[in-house]
Design an enzyme around this catalytic site. Structure first.
Site, PDB file in Angstrom:
ATOM      1  N   VAL A 105      -1.845  -5.465   8.143  1.00 24.44           N
ATOM      2  CA  VAL A 105      -3.173  -5.966   7.624  1.00 24.44           C
ATOM      3  C   VAL A 105      -2.777  -7.284   6.937  1.00 24.44           C
ATOM      4  CG1 VAL A 105      -2.948  -4.668   5.418  1.00 24.44           C
ATOM      5  CG2 VAL A 105      -5.155  -5.486   6.247  1.00 24.44           C
ATOM      6  N   CYS A 106      -3.807  -8.156   6.807  1.00 25.03           N
ATOM      7  CA  CYS A 106      -3.781  -9.367   6.002  1.00 25.03           C
ATOM      8  C   CYS A 106      -2.611 -10.620   6.459  1.00 25.03           C
ATOM      9  CB  CYS A 106      -3.596  -8.896   4.583  1.00 25.03           C
ATOM     10  SG  CYS A 106      -3.957 -10.509   3.389  1.00 25.03           S
ATOM     11  N   ALA A 107      -1.682 -10.761   5.663  1.00 25.40           N
ATOM     12  CA  ALA A 107      -0.660 -11.599   6.287  1.00 25.40           C
ATOM     13  C   ALA A 107       0.430 -11.138   7.009  1.00 25.40           C
ATOM     14  CB  ALA A 107      -0.189 -12.322   5.006  1.00 25.40           C
TER      15      ALA A 107
END
Length: 390
Positions: A105-107
């Site tokens: 998730v995310c970066a």
């Protein structure tokens, strides 16, 4: 059986705490055996916004363990520390080669999975500003809040992580189990709309700069709610003090270990602009007997300072001690019948003068954003919501 599903959540210094804790909390609700593993030098990991998470083991301790799912949270520099952990890289690559489920998730999709060669030829998403980087590793980038392609599941940011975690349950255990877990969370699905809250007896909140906020926790406090509150209020540059009842290391309702800044007996000697309590049945039941905390809450009410609670704490603590007298409030759906005044109970977040209440983990981000709005103004709340991809 649900209990046969083993999940690894690796963390490191600089990990985004909301993402790590939400993943672990939600999957444990489904009966999965979740191991939080540190890729740092200590089991106590200093996540972003000075949130201290105590891992269950080191990554090196579980290198020969097989998992059904590995889910990697984001957060910079956490993702860089995870990427550079050679033991974790070998473990994840072997896991993927065996055809097992993996997620980020995310970066993390762009900064961890990309350099490891684990997104090439697959549809994936990530934090908006890293989409080009993700594409450079051969992924077909999509702007979905959650994207599933074969054994890979990706998502965008802290504000999409609860949906991401529920999607992981569906992949591991099926749609029925995912719906069973999602229901009590009271998740928000209309993300195209700006967040709102219901307000009665409008009062302009004024405070010190930065405002000083106390977040009391104890054994059995809801860790998702706890971390969401701390994370978002520290993003707003509030001075957040996390205080624990008995010892500074606290095990949450779903087994996530957090470290508080101080103990309640010390914290209550000071004054605060806001005292805000996370929920969790066991935690609320314990905190309701903390005499000095209750006295502090009564002082907040009587001096027109601000106080708030979410989920079980609204009824177990506030209603029990008369802190809702003459106030509109909401609470966890199954406990709303314990409110003496239930006229506002259908709302996700309710502000009545100097009091703010909310329903559940799934309303936690809205709850924290409403606090930001009351203390700092709506524009900052909207800016944080955008950064969270909420």
């Amino acid at each position: 059986m649900a209990t046969s599903r083993k999940v690894l959540v690796p963390i490191a210094d600089g990990t985004e705490p909301m993402e790590a804790v939400i993943i672990a909390d939600v999957l444990r609700r489904a009966g999965a055996i979740v191991t939080i593993a540190s890729a740092s030098a200590s089991l106590t990991v200093l996540a972003r916004f000075d949130v201290k998470i105590v891992a269950d083991v080191f990554v090196s301790d579980i290198v020969d363990t097989s998992f059904d799912l590995i889910a990697i949270p984001g957060g910079i520099p956490g993702v860089e520390n995870l990427r550079d952990c050679k033991v974790l890289e070998g473990l994840v690559k072997k896991h993927v080669e065996e055809g097992r489920l993996y997620a980020a998730v995310c970066a993390a999709p762009a900064v961890v999975l990309g350099p490891w060669g684990l997104v090439n030829g697959l549809k994936a998403t990530c934090f908006p500003s890293l989409m080009e980087k993700l594409a450079s590793y051969g992924a077909t980038t999509v702007e979905s809040r959650v994207q599933v392609d074969g054994k890979l599941v990706t998502s965008r940011a802290p504000g999409t992580t609860m949906e991401f975690a529920v999607a992981l349950i569906e992949q591991l255990l099926g749609k029925v189990k995912a719906e069973h877990v999602a229901g009590p969370l009271v998740m928000r699905y209309n993300h195209d709309d700006e967040h709102t809250f219901k307000e009665f007896n409008l009062v302009q909140w004024t405070c010190d700069n930065p405002p000083k906020i106390l977040v009391p926790i104890t054994y059995g406090s809801e860790e998702m709610e706890t971390v969401i509150i701390i994370d978002i209020l520290r993003r707003a540059k509030a001075n957040v003090v996390v205080t624990a009842a008995i010892r500074e290391e606290v095990t949450g309702l779903h087994g996530v270990n957090l470290v508080a800044d101080t103990l309640i007996k010390e914290a209550v000697q000071l004054s605060y602009d806001l005292v805000v309590l996370p929920g969790g049945d066991n935690g609320a039941a314990s905190l309701t007997n903390e005499y000095y905390l209750v006295k502090l809450l009564e002082k907040q009410r009587d001096s027109n300072k601000y106080y708030g609670a979410i989920c079980a704490s609204v009824t177990t603590i506030f209603e029990r001690h008369g802190l809702l007298k003459g106030k509109k409030a909401t609470a966890y759906p199954l406990k709303c019948n314990m409110l003496l005044d239930q006229s506002a109970a259908e709302n996700r977040v309710v502000v009545d003068g100097n009091l703010i209440t909310s329903k559940s983990p799934g309303t936690g981000i809205e709850f924290a954003l409403a606090i930001v709005e009351k203390l700092f103004g709506r524009q900052l709340a909207l800016d944080i919501a955008k950064a969270l991809v909420f």
